[in-house]
Design a protein around this motif. Structure first.
Motif, short mmCIF file in Angstrom:
data_model
loop_
_atom_site.label_atom_id
_atom_site.label_comp_id
_atom_site.label_asym_id
_atom_site.label_seq_id
_atom_site.Cartn_x
_atom_site.Cartn_y
_atom_site.Cartn_z
N VAL A 99 8.23 5.16 -7.82
CA VAL A 99 7.11 4.30 -7.47
C VAL A 99 5.99 5.14 -6.84
CG1 VAL A 99 6.33 2.39 -6.01
CG2 VAL A 99 8.54 2.25 -7.17
N LEU A 100 6.36 6.03 -5.94
CA LEU A 100 5.36 6.88 -5.28
C LEU A 100 4.62 7.75 -6.29
CD1 LEU A 100 7.25 8.02 -2.04
CD2 LEU A 100 5.13 6.69 -2.15
N SER A 101 5.31 8.16 -7.34
CA SER A 101 4.66 9.04 -8.33
C SER A 101 3.54 8.33 -9.07
CB SER A 101 5.70 9.56 -9.32
OG SER A 101 6.17 8.52 -10.15
N THR A 102 3.50 7.00 -9.02
CA THR A 102 2.41 6.27 -9.68
C THR A 102 1.12 6.32 -8.86
OG1 THR A 102 2.98 4.14 -8.64
CG2 THR A 102 4.10 4.70 -10.71
N PRO A 123 0.82 -1.21 0.00
CA PRO A 123 0.00 0.00 0.00
C PRO A 123 0.85 1.26 0.00
CG PRO A 123 0.02 -1.00 2.17
CD PRO A 123 0.69 -1.97 1.25
N TYR A 124 0.20 2.37 -0.30
CA TYR A 124 0.86 3.67 -0.39
C TYR A 124 1.64 3.98 0.88
CZ TYR A 124 1.18 8.81 -0.70
OH TYR A 124 1.62 10.12 -0.71
N GLU A 125 1.02 3.75 2.04
CA GLU A 125 1.65 4.06 3.32
C GLU A 125 2.96 3.30 3.52
OE1 GLU A 125 -2.41 5.24 3.20
OE2 GLU A 125 -1.48 3.25 2.89
N LYS A 156 6.79 4.86 4.08
CA LYS A 156 7.70 4.42 5.13
C LYS A 156 9.06 4.03 4.54
CE LYS A 156 8.07 0.99 8.86
NZ LYS A 156 7.39 -0.17 9.52
N MET A 157 9.04 3.28 3.44
CA MET A 157 10.28 2.85 2.79
C MET A 157 11.07 4.05 2.28
SD MET A 157 8.60 -0.36 0.71
CE MET A 157 9.99 -0.62 -0.38
N PHE A 158 10.36 5.04 1.73
CA PHE A 158 11.03 6.24 1.22
C PHE A 158 11.71 6.98 2.36
CE2 PHE A 158 11.30 10.73 0.23
CZ PHE A 158 11.73 10.76 -1.09
N ASN A 159 11.00 7.17 3.46
CA ASN A 159 11.57 7.90 4.60
C ASN A 159 12.75 7.16 5.22
OD1 ASN A 159 9.87 10.12 4.43
ND2 ASN A 159 8.28 9.18 5.69
N GLN A 160 12.71 5.83 5.22
CA GLN A 160 13.85 5.06 5.72
C GLN A 160 15.06 5.25 4.81
OE1 GLN A 160 12.19 1.10 5.93
NE2 GLN A 160 11.55 1.32 8.07
N ALA A 161 14.83 5.19 3.48
CA ALA A 161 15.92 5.40 2.52
C ALA A 161 16.47 6.83 2.63
CB ALA A 161 15.43 5.13 1.10
#
Length: 259
Positions: A53-56, A3-5, A9-14
């Motif tokens: 990925v998020l932009s999708t 899911p989006y959430e 979370k993955m983006f913020n960890q990276a």
């Protein structure tokens, strides 16, 4: 697909991992060595993948992640600076561990940004109603160019057009023709400068460039030799021809790529 959430979370960890290497954009310039630069490149590359990925997701907005869009763009510019640094390292005695890394510039090609798009932005800049609006649009335009791998080589020339030619253009409708005329003049200047610096025959250079564009291939060794006023010796060719090949490819990319 998570899911989006979960991707947030993955983006913020990276992002956190990248910022342990470079806490802010200025710190990228002072990374202690190439090993640190390599770690930053890999960390930001992962961030770009997750950003794509998020932009999708239709719901995506930068307010949902722990970095402002402007700061992300500034990091992207530093990432491209490192790419340019590796690309322009032509010293044979100096090997770089960064030469083996894939910068995956295709990750940056999320939107179609070409010269036609830039011309629209230039027309919009010409229509600015106030100095404040002009400066905002100018800054946005320069960031757009600087953040696109295909347009970065044109940045200085486009900025020169804005500073020296755009004020004399009478209306936004005349920007396209003024820019086209300016581009031809600058292309001729660059051809003559390269010919003078490398002792080349200008007309032969133009013919070779036309063949490169038509065939979409790199120049052949014998074609490069044919542009020279004085053919080099066999030993000289090993050093001179690769340098000229890179110059010619750079010229084609700058003046024809995306046009």
């Amino acid at each position: 697909m998570p899911p989006y959430e979960e991707f947030i979370k993955m983006f913020n960890q990276a992002l956190g991992q990248m910022q342990t290497i470079a806490p802010d954009t200025a710190s990228v310039d002072s990374l202690e060595d190439e090993n640190a630069e390599l770690e930053f490149i890999k960390a930001f590359r992962e961030l770009m993948r997750l950003r794509n990925v998020l932009s999708t997701f239709a719901d995506f907005k930068f307010d949902d992640v722990c970095i402002q869009e402007q700061e992300y763009e500034d990091y992207k510019s530093k990432y491209l600076d490192l790419h340019d640094k590796v690309k322009t390292n032509t010293a044979p005695e100096k090997e770089s561990i960064l030469e083996e890394i894939d910068f995956e510039l295709e990750l940056l090609a999320m939107d179609e940004v070409n010269v036609a798009y830039i011309l629209k932005l230039l027309s919009k800049l010409k229509q600015s109603d106030s100095d404040e609006e002009y400066q905002q649009q100018y800054k946005s335009l320069m960031q757009t160019i600087g953040g696109d791998p295909e347009l970065r080589s044109k940045q200085e020339l486009i900025d020169k057009f804005i500073q020296e030619n755009l004020p004399d253009v009478q209306s936004a409708e005349e920007v396209d023709d003024a820019f086209a005329a300016y581009w031809e003049v600058e292309k001729e200047k660059a051809t003559q400068a390269m010919a003078e610096e490398e002792h080349l025959i200008p007309e032969n250079v133009k013919e070779l460039v036309e063949r490169m564009i038509f065939s979409n291939q790199e120049p052949l060794r014998e074609d490069i030799v044919a542009t020279m006023e004085k053919p080099p010796s066999v030993l000289q060719r090993k050093k001179v021809i690769p340098r000229l090949a890179e110059k010619l490819k750079g010229f084609v990319n700058t003046f024809y790529g995306g046009m």
